[in-house]
Scaffold this motif. Sequence first.
Motif, PDB file in Angstrom:
ATOM      1  N   GLN A  39       0.850  -1.189   0.000  1.00  0.00           N
ATOM      2  CA  GLN A  39       0.000   0.000   0.000  1.00  0.00           C
ATOM      3  C   GLN A  39       0.883   1.235   0.000  1.00  0.00           C
ATOM      4  O   GLN A  39       1.691   1.439   0.918  1.00  0.00           O
ATOM      5  N   ALA A  40       0.713   2.029  -1.020  1.00  0.00           N
ATOM      6  CA  ALA A  40       1.433   3.292  -1.129  1.00  0.00           C
ATOM      7  C   ALA A  40       0.564   4.407  -0.560  1.00  0.00           C
ATOM      8  O   ALA A  40      -0.661   4.277  -0.504  1.00  0.00           O
ATOM      9  N   PRO A  41       1.163   5.514  -0.132  1.00  0.00           N
ATOM     10  CA  PRO A  41       0.384   6.618   0.437  1.00  0.00           C
ATOM     11  C   PRO A  41      -0.688   7.099  -0.528  1.00  0.00           C
ATOM     12  O   PRO A  41      -0.421   7.321  -1.713  1.00  0.00           O
ATOM     13  N   GLY A  42      -1.904   7.187  -0.024  1.00  0.00           N
ATOM     14  CA  GLY A  42      -3.000   7.690  -0.825  1.00  0.00           C
ATOM     15  C   GLY A  42      -3.571   6.701  -1.814  1.00  0.00           C
ATOM     16  O   GLY A  42      -4.454   7.057  -2.611  1.00  0.00           O
ATOM     17  N   LYS A  43      -3.081   5.459  -1.779  1.00  0.00           N
ATOM     18  CA  LYS A  43      -3.562   4.451  -2.724  1.00  0.00           C
ATOM     19  C   LYS A  43      -4.165   3.267  -1.977  1.00  0.00           C
ATOM     20  O   LYS A  43      -3.898   3.046  -0.803  1.00  0.00           O
ATOM     21  N   GLU A  44      -4.972   2.498  -2.690  1.00  0.00           N
ATOM     22  CA  GLU A  44      -5.553   1.305  -2.105  1.00  0.00           C
ATOM     23  C   GLU A  44      -4.503   0.195  -2.012  1.00  0.00           C
ATOM     24  O   GLU A  44      -3.513   0.186  -2.741  1.00  0.00           O
ATOM     25  N   ARG A  45      -4.770  -0.718  -1.109  1.00  0.00           N
ATOM     26  CA  ARG A  45      -3.899  -1.878  -0.981  1.00  0.00           C
ATOM     27  C   ARG A  45      -3.915  -2.684  -2.276  1.00  0.00           C
ATOM     28  O   ARG A  45      -4.968  -2.893  -2.874  1.00  0.00           O
ATOM     29  N   GLU A  46      -2.759  -3.153  -2.663  1.00  0.00           N
ATOM     30  CA  GLU A  46      -2.604  -3.846  -3.941  1.00  0.00           C
ATOM     31  C   GLU A  46      -2.022  -5.238  -3.725  1.00  0.00           C
ATOM     32  O   GLU A  46      -1.060  -5.414  -2.966  1.00  0.00           O
ATOM     33  N   PHE A  47      -2.575  -6.207  -4.409  1.00  0.00           N
ATOM     34  CA  PHE A  47      -2.044  -7.562  -4.368  1.00  0.00           C
ATOM     35  C   PHE A  47      -0.716  -7.619  -5.106  1.00  0.00           C
ATOM     36  O   PHE A  47      -0.584  -7.091  -6.218  1.00  0.00           O
ATOM     37  N   VAL A  48       0.261  -8.289  -4.495  1.00  0.00           N
ATOM     38  CA  VAL A  48       1.577  -8.427  -5.114  1.00  0.00           C
ATOM     39  C   VAL A  48       1.829  -9.869  -5.557  1.00  0.00           C
ATOM     40  O   VAL A  48       2.148 -10.123  -6.717  1.00  0.00           O
ATOM     41  N   ALA A  49       1.684 -10.802  -4.626  1.00  0.00           N
ATOM     42  CA  ALA A  49       1.978 -12.198  -4.960  1.00  0.00           C
ATOM     43  C   ALA A  49       1.378 -13.113  -3.906  1.00  0.00           C
ATOM     44  O   ALA A  49       1.140 -12.684  -2.771  1.00  0.00           O
ATOM     45  N   ALA A  50       1.157 -14.357  -4.280  1.00  0.00           N
ATOM     46  CA  ALA A  50       0.660 -15.354  -3.340  1.00  0.00           C
ATOM     47  C   ALA A  50       1.272 -16.713  -3.657  1.00  0.00           C
ATOM     48  O   ALA A  50       1.637 -16.985  -4.810  1.00  0.00           O
ATOM     49  N   VAL A  51       1.358 -17.531  -2.617  1.00  0.00           N
ATOM     50  CA  VAL A  51       1.871 -18.895  -2.773  1.00  0.00           C
ATOM     51  C   VAL A  51       0.999 -19.831  -1.953  1.00  0.00           C
ATOM     52  O   VAL A  51       0.647 -19.533  -0.813  1.00  0.00           O
ATOM     53  N   SER A  52       0.616 -20.950  -2.542  1.00  0.00           N
ATOM     54  CA  SER A  52      -0.207 -21.924  -1.842  1.00  0.00           C
ATOM     55  C   SER A  52       0.667 -22.800  -0.953  1.00  0.00           C
ATOM     56  O   SER A  52       1.904 -22.743  -0.992  1.00  0.00           O
ATOM     57  N   TRP A  53       0.029 -23.650  -0.173  1.00  0.00           N
ATOM     58  CA  TRP A  53       0.779 -24.522   0.724  1.00  0.00           C
ATOM     59  C   TRP A  53       1.716 -25.439  -0.051  1.00  0.00           C
ATOM     60  O   TRP A  53       2.772 -25.832   0.431  1.00  0.00           O
ATOM     61  N   SER A  54       1.335 -25.774  -1.273  1.00  0.00           N
ATOM     62  CA  SER A  54       2.136 -26.700  -2.071  1.00  0.00           C
ATOM     63  C   SER A  54       3.153 -25.998  -2.962  1.00  0.00           C
ATOM     64  O   SER A  54       3.947 -26.659  -3.628  1.00  0.00           O
ATOM     65  N   GLY A  55       3.113 -24.658  -2.970  1.00  0.00           N
ATOM     66  CA  GLY A  55       4.110 -23.929  -3.730  1.00  0.00           C
ATOM     67  C   GLY A  55       3.632 -23.316  -5.034  1.00  0.00           C
ATOM     68  O   GLY A  55       4.427 -22.683  -5.732  1.00  0.00           O
ATOM     69  N   SER A  56       2.364 -23.467  -5.366  1.00  0.00           N
ATOM     70  CA  SER A  56       1.840 -22.785  -6.545  1.00  0.00           C
ATOM     71  C   SER A  56       1.850 -21.284  -6.302  1.00  0.00           C
ATOM     72  O   SER A  56       1.656 -20.833  -5.171  1.00  0.00           O
ATOM     73  N   THR A  57       2.070 -20.513  -7.360  1.00  0.00           N
ATOM     74  CA  THR A  57       2.202 -19.065  -7.193  1.00  0.00           C
ATOM     75  C   THR A  57       1.340 -18.304  -8.181  1.00  0.00           C
ATOM     76  O   THR A  57       0.966 -18.813  -9.245  1.00  0.00           O
ATOM     77  N   VAL A  58       1.047 -17.068  -7.799  1.00  0.00           N
ATOM     78  CA  VAL A  58       0.358 -16.131  -8.686  1.00  0.00           C
ATOM     79  C   VAL A  58       0.886 -14.746  -8.371  1.00  0.00           C
ATOM     80  O   VAL A  58       1.245 -14.458  -7.217  1.00  0.00           O
TER      81      VAL A  58
END
Length: 121
Positions: A39-58
């Motif tokens: 989250q940058a000042p004055g901006k909404e929170r933004e998704f960056v990355a995610a990883v599942s328990w098994s290691g899949s990513t987005v």
Amino acid sequence: QVQLVESGGGLVQAGGSLRLSCAASGRTLTIYGMGWFRQAPGKEREFVAAVSWSGSTVYGESVKGRVTISRDNAKNTVWLQMNSLKPEDTAVYYCAAKPGFGLSEEKYDYWGQGTQVTVSS
């Protein structure tokens, strides 16, 4: 309950790299999906990355190709390697956890306090 503590933020020049860490305590992370948001000042929170328990990513579109998320369930730790940083990457970066086996870009249940990343031009 899961407690999350981020570290590794700081000041870096454009084009540089940083590696953020997220250490978890409380329950095991084995069956939690993990994510990074910013989250940058004055901006909404933004998704960056995610990883599942098994290691899949987005990855979020704005960082795709420049960041890598990884995890070590035995160490209860998640990392975000960020390369080719740009001034627009300046933000507070938050680690988050969500129970379950899936991979998600939203609706996380546990959040860290955040770590500041500042990229100078």
